[in-house]
Design a protein around this motif. Structure first.
Motif, PDB file in Angstrom:
ATOM      1  N   LEU A 283      24.482  54.491 -85.964  1.00  0.00           N
ATOM      2  CA  LEU A 283      23.665  55.133 -87.759  1.00  0.00           C
ATOM      3  C   LEU A 283      23.257  54.944 -88.664  1.00  0.00           C
ATOM      4  N   ALA A 284      23.933  53.395 -89.122  1.00  0.00           N
ATOM      5  CA  ALA A 284      23.847  52.502 -90.657  1.00  0.00           C
ATOM      6  C   ALA A 284      22.261  52.252 -90.003  1.00  0.00           C
ATOM      7  N   ASP A 285      21.890  51.914 -88.995  1.00  0.00           N
ATOM      8  CA  ASP A 285      20.451  51.185 -87.849  1.00  0.00           C
ATOM      9  C   ASP A 285      19.141  52.781 -88.356  1.00  0.00           C
ATOM     10  N   PHE A 286      19.937  53.621 -88.030  1.00  0.00           N
ATOM     11  CA  PHE A 286      18.667  54.568 -88.175  1.00  0.00           C
ATOM     12  C   PHE A 286      18.498  55.112 -89.014  1.00  0.00           C
ATOM     13  N   LEU A 287      19.336  55.468 -89.833  1.00  0.00           N
ATOM     14  CA  LEU A 287      19.085  55.790 -91.308  1.00  0.00           C
ATOM     15  C   LEU A 287      18.447  55.175 -92.263  1.00  0.00           C
ATOM     16  N   SER A 288      19.028  54.105 -92.443  1.00  0.00           N
ATOM     17  CA  SER A 288      18.037  53.014 -93.321  1.00  0.00           C
ATOM     18  C   SER A 288      16.917  52.964 -92.671  1.00  0.00           C
ATOM     19  N   THR A 289      16.780  52.831 -91.598  1.00  0.00           N
ATOM     20  CA  THR A 289      14.835  53.070 -91.538  1.00  0.00           C
ATOM     21  C   THR A 289      14.154  54.196 -91.520  1.00  0.00           C
ATOM     22  N   THR A 290      15.529  55.391 -90.914  1.00  0.00           N
ATOM     23  CA  THR A 290      14.035  56.767 -91.532  1.00  0.00           C
ATOM     24  C   THR A 290      13.584  56.900 -92.978  1.00  0.00           C
ATOM     25  N   LEU A 291      14.709  56.850 -93.440  1.00  0.00           N
ATOM     26  CA  LEU A 291      15.079  56.881 -95.371  1.00  0.00           C
ATOM     27  C   LEU A 291      14.362  56.465 -95.413  1.00  0.00           C
ATOM     28  N   TYR A 292      13.706  54.692 -95.537  1.00  0.00           N
ATOM     29  CA  TYR A 292      13.217  53.837 -96.094  1.00  0.00           C
ATOM     30  C   TYR A 292      11.425  54.548 -95.769  1.00  0.00           C
ATOM     31  N   MET A 293      11.293  54.955 -94.263  1.00  0.00           N
ATOM     32  CA  MET A 293       9.948  56.563 -94.191  1.00  0.00           C
ATOM     33  C   MET A 293       9.593  57.315 -95.309  1.00  0.00           C
ATOM     34  N   ALA A 294      11.145  57.815 -95.267  1.00  0.00           N
ATOM     35  CA  ALA A 294      11.015  59.290 -95.311  1.00  0.00           C
ATOM     36  C   ALA A 294      10.790  59.411 -97.041  1.00  0.00           C
ATOM     37  N   GLY A 295      11.253  58.184 -98.056  1.00  0.00           N
ATOM     38  CA  GLY A 295      10.533  58.456 -99.202  1.00  0.00           C
ATOM     39  C   GLY A 295      11.878  58.758-100.411  1.00  0.00           C
ATOM     40  N   GLU A 297      12.064  61.137-102.013  1.00  0.00           N
ATOM     41  CA  GLU A 297      12.004  62.591-102.198  1.00  0.00           C
ATOM     42  C   GLU A 297      13.088  62.893-101.499  1.00  0.00           C
ATOM     43  N   ALA A 298      13.585  62.209-100.064  1.00  0.00           N
ATOM     44  CA  ALA A 298      14.763  62.433 -99.600  1.00  0.00           C
ATOM     45  C   ALA A 298      16.094  62.457 -99.851  1.00  0.00           C
ATOM     46  N   ILE A 299      15.766  61.122-100.816  1.00  0.00           N
ATOM     47  CA  ILE A 299      17.364  60.731-100.935  1.00  0.00           C
ATOM     48  C   ILE A 299      18.369  61.224-101.915  1.00  0.00           C
ATOM     49  N   PRO A 300      17.843  62.297-102.937  1.00  0.00           N
ATOM     50  CA  PRO A 300      18.735  62.730-103.472  1.00  0.00           C
ATOM     51  C   PRO A 300      19.868  63.849-102.176  1.00  0.00           C
ATOM     52  N   ASN A 301      19.463  64.085-101.221  1.00  0.00           N
ATOM     53  CA  ASN A 301      19.799  64.560-100.242  1.00  0.00           C
ATOM     54  C   ASN A 301      21.206  63.626 -99.369  1.00  0.00           C
ATOM     55  N   TYR A 302      20.700  62.955 -99.974  1.00  0.00           N
ATOM     56  CA  TYR A 302      21.832  61.187 -98.855  1.00  0.00           C
ATOM     57  C   TYR A 302      22.280  61.112-100.057  1.00  0.00           C
ATOM     58  N   LEU A 303      21.944  61.137-101.627  1.00  0.00           N
ATOM     59  CA  LEU A 303      23.082  59.683-101.696  1.00  0.00           C
ATOM     60  C   LEU A 303      24.209  59.464-101.866  1.00  0.00           C
ATOM     61  N   ASN A 304      25.009  60.570-101.262  1.00  0.00           N
ATOM     62  CA  ASN A 304      26.413  60.585-101.664  1.00  0.00           C
ATOM     63  C   ASN A 304      26.927  61.707-100.573  1.00  0.00           C
ATOM     64  N   VAL A 310      24.119  54.410 -99.520  1.00  0.00           N
ATOM     65  CA  VAL A 310      22.722  53.860 -99.628  1.00  0.00           C
ATOM     66  C   VAL A 310      22.508  52.707-100.753  1.00  0.00           C
ATOM     67  N   ILE A 311      22.201  52.428-100.991  1.00  0.00           N
ATOM     68  CA  ILE A 311      21.394  51.215-102.055  1.00  0.00           C
ATOM     69  C   ILE A 311      19.858  51.498-101.803  1.00  0.00           C
ATOM     70  N   VAL A 312      19.676  52.590-102.438  1.00  0.00           N
ATOM     71  CA  VAL A 312      18.042  52.654-102.772  1.00  0.00           C
ATOM     72  C   VAL A 312      17.377  51.613-104.182  1.00  0.00           C
ATOM     73  N   VAL A 313      16.484  51.110-103.314  1.00  0.00           N
ATOM     74  CA  VAL A 313      15.389  50.471-104.388  1.00  0.00           C
ATOM     75  C   VAL A 313      13.753  50.890-104.347  1.00  0.00           C
TER      76      VAL A 313
END
Lengths: 344, 127
Positions: A283-295, A297-304, A310-313
């Protein structure tokens, strides 16, 4: 006299062993397998035994799942694409089912049938190239996880169209960590870490009582030792995706290795890296790839989230952290800033 | 008349002598390496092929005996992959290493350059 003899023996034994306390060095091993570099750092009496068992597991898994090894289960499926179903082991079937489900959940951003596209670009290989638009147009219809036909009862897998191909490489590296964890538990390994191509599973505490300290890479530096910050963690997996990892440079343009299944070109994202901390390695691998690609915009839903952090830069050098990480992440690079509050 | 009591019997002294000798020998044989010295360790296909104490290493440029297509440079007590026959050059991009636990991997050539030191605060880098 006997009393003195015993005393003298005790005195000397204390001399002999007194200097050895507090020096329980870990056992370290390294291995090249699954197309990556793997290191283990383990504490405990059976560290070497456990490390060898893990090495065997990783080599066996590579033989079963690598798309580059002739006769592997994945190679057999790819060779039979558009022709027939192929019987596979239960473990392989489960991983393909998981990969198909992740592909569905990501809306196809993450797709385990992306192999024809990655082969075409060949990033990280001697024949890396920027494909022509025509070549990309030919390959794109082959990428669709919905065209994987799975028969659970007969334990068979079929790729519906000729030219389709599975690549479970990224998913397998994270997923295998569940079995690795079992081996460590069976051997009563009290603490250690394993890094599979930079994805890290860390568990227990070091003999001095301290937690493991992991560096998070600076995504803007080519030097893989340049850091953004450090994390103090235990009993979890950390996976990162960023454009710095692998790329092709042609005529002054840098093409990242994370390819969009929609356009056929490197994923356009406004993020520099996404690091995911989660006990489930797959799941960690899948999420890091998918969230990176999603940009962003998608991060607020996955931050907590209860299951992962997550650590997003982003490209403005702003760092967005899950609340649960604020006490265990230390920013060490002053050119970045931690954004507090809402993700913008 | 009472003889003065000896604290140690002769046999005790012999036993103490033997055990102290063993303890001293063990201390010098199994004591951990001095902390703080950064040592560059090069492994090729999983085997350690070179260990270089960077504090005392002179500036130099050298190839691996096991694969002369892999070249290293030591400069100002730092070390780097100077030139490696690989398509991605990721190992070269890492530049000079000198700090504990820094790592550079040439995946195609299965060659690893790692800095080892007991003083490291960092256990691994996520990447």
């Amino acid at each position: 006299m006997k009393k003195y003899s015993i005393l003298s023996v005790l005195l000397c034994l204390s001399l002999l062993f007194g200097g050895c306390s507090g020096t329980s060095a870990p056992y370290r091993s390294e291995l090249f397998a699954m197309s990556t570099y793997i290191t283990q750092t383990l504490y405990g009496n059976k560290a070497e035994v456990a490390a060898e068992q893990v090495d065997r597991l990783l080599k066996e898994t590579e033989q079963r799942l690598s798309m580059f090894i002739e006769g592997s289960e994945i190679d057999n499926i790819n060779q039979a694409a558009g022709i027939c179903s192929v019987k596979v082991s239960e473990e392989t079937l489960t991983l393909i089912e998981k990969g198909k489900e992740y592909s569905r959940l990501s809306g196809g951003l993450f797709d385990i049938t992306v192999a024809p596209l990655t082969r075409l670009w060949g990033i990280d290989t001697p024949h890396a190239k920027v494909p022509t638009p025509e070549e990309i147009k030919t390959v794109l219809p082959l990428i669709d996880y919905q065209n994987i036909l799975i028969d659970e009862k007969d334990r068979t897998v079929k790729l519906m169209n000729p030219g389709m191909a599975l690549d479970l490489g990224a998913l397998a590296k994270g997923d295998i960590l569940t079995q690795v964890k079992s081996i460590y538990q069976e051997n009563q390994i009290p603490a250690g870490l394993i890094s599979i191509g930079g994805n890290i599973f860390v568990f227990g505490k070091k003999p001095d009582g301290k937690q493991f300290t992991l560096g998070v890479r600076d995504p803007l530096q080519e030097d893989s030792n340049a850091l953004l910050g450090t994390l103090y963690l235990t009993d979890t997996v950390v996976a990162t995706t960023g454009s710095y990892e692998r790329y092709l440079e042609k005529d002054g343009v840098r093409y990242g290795h994370v390819l969009s299944t929609k356009t056929g070109y490197p994923a356009e994202t406004d993020l520099l890296s996404v690091t995911v901390i989660c006990p489930d390695g797959g799941l960690a691998d899948f999420l890091s790839t998918t969230l990176y690609m999603a940009g962003s915009e998608a991060i607020p839903n996955y931050l907590n989230n209860d299951r992962f952090q997550v650590i997003v830069v982003d490209q403005d050098r702003q760092i967005y952290l899950s609340d649960a990480l604020t006490d265990i992440f230390t920013l060490t690079n002053e050119s970045y800033q931690i954004q507090k509050g809402q993700f913008e | 008349m009472n003889h003065p009591r000896k604290i140690f019997h002769k046999r005790d002294l012999i036993v103490i002598g033997i055990l102290v000798s063993v303890a001293l020998l063990a201390f010098f044989l199994i004591r951990p390496k001095e902390k703080g010295n950064a040592v560059a360790v090069i492994t090729f296909r999983g085997d350690t092929v070179m260990e270089i104490d960077l504090a005392s290493a002179a500036d130099q440029y050298f190839s691996l005996r096991e694969n002369d297509q892999i070249n290293f440079e030591i400069k100002n007590h730092q070390i780097r992959f100077a030139d490696a026959a690989c398509p991605d050059k990721i190992c070269e991009k890492n530049g000079f290493l000198s700090m504990a636990n820094q790592l550079s991997v040439c995946l195609p050539n299965q060659t690893v350059l790692r800095i080892v030191s007991e003083q490291s605060e960092l256990d691994a880098v996520v990447q």
